[in-house]
Design a protein around this motif. Structure first.
Motif, PDB file in Angstrom:
ATOM      1  N   VAL A   1     -51.539  14.889  48.321  1.00  9.88           N
ATOM      2  CA  VAL A   1     -50.369  15.572  47.852  1.00  9.88           C
ATOM      3  C   VAL A   1     -50.702  17.257  48.262  1.00  9.88           C
ATOM      4  O   VAL A   1     -49.566  17.775  48.590  1.00  9.88           O
ATOM      5  N   MET A   2     -51.784  17.674  48.259  1.00  7.70           N
ATOM      6  CA  MET A   2     -51.892  18.910  48.881  1.00  7.70           C
ATOM      7  C   MET A   2     -51.667  19.091  50.204  1.00  7.70           C
ATOM      8  O   MET A   2     -50.856  20.139  50.740  1.00  7.70           O
TER       9      MET A   2
ATOM     10  N   ALA B   1     -47.580  19.081  50.300  1.00 13.21           N
ATOM     11  CA  ALA B   1     -47.002  20.267  49.949  1.00 13.21           C
ATOM     12  C   ALA B   1     -47.105  21.339  50.848  1.00 13.21           C
ATOM     13  O   ALA B   1     -46.425  22.305  51.146  1.00 13.21           O
ATOM     14  N   GLN B   2     -48.222  21.351  51.612  1.00 15.44           N
ATOM     15  CA  GLN B   2     -48.629  22.511  52.550  1.00 15.44           C
ATOM     16  C   GLN B   2     -47.840  22.353  53.813  1.00 15.44           C
ATOM     17  O   GLN B   2     -47.365  23.430  54.396  1.00 15.44           O
TER      18      GLN B   2
END
Length: 61
Positions: A54-55, A58-59
């Protein structure tokens, strides 16, 4: 049955290569951690893998 296993393995390898190409080594680590967590029914390990993915998503967005 063996044909289905071969097709599933090919799809899994293709998906792993796509993740590694798009998100680098951390993407593959997150994917593997998520897969191991799901197979072992370990929510902590699966959650760590999901958070990594997820990170990374999102990045890049």
């Amino acid at each position: 049955m063996p044909l289905a296993a071969i097709v599933l393995a090919a799809i899994a390898v293709t998906f792993e290569q796509l993740i590694e190409w798009r998100y680098g080594p951390m993407g593959i680590i997150g994917f593997i951690a998520l897969a191991i967590g799901i197979k072992a029914r370990n929510t902590a390990f699966g959650g760590i893998g999901a958070i990594i993915l997820v990170m990374l998503l999102a990045q890049s967005g």
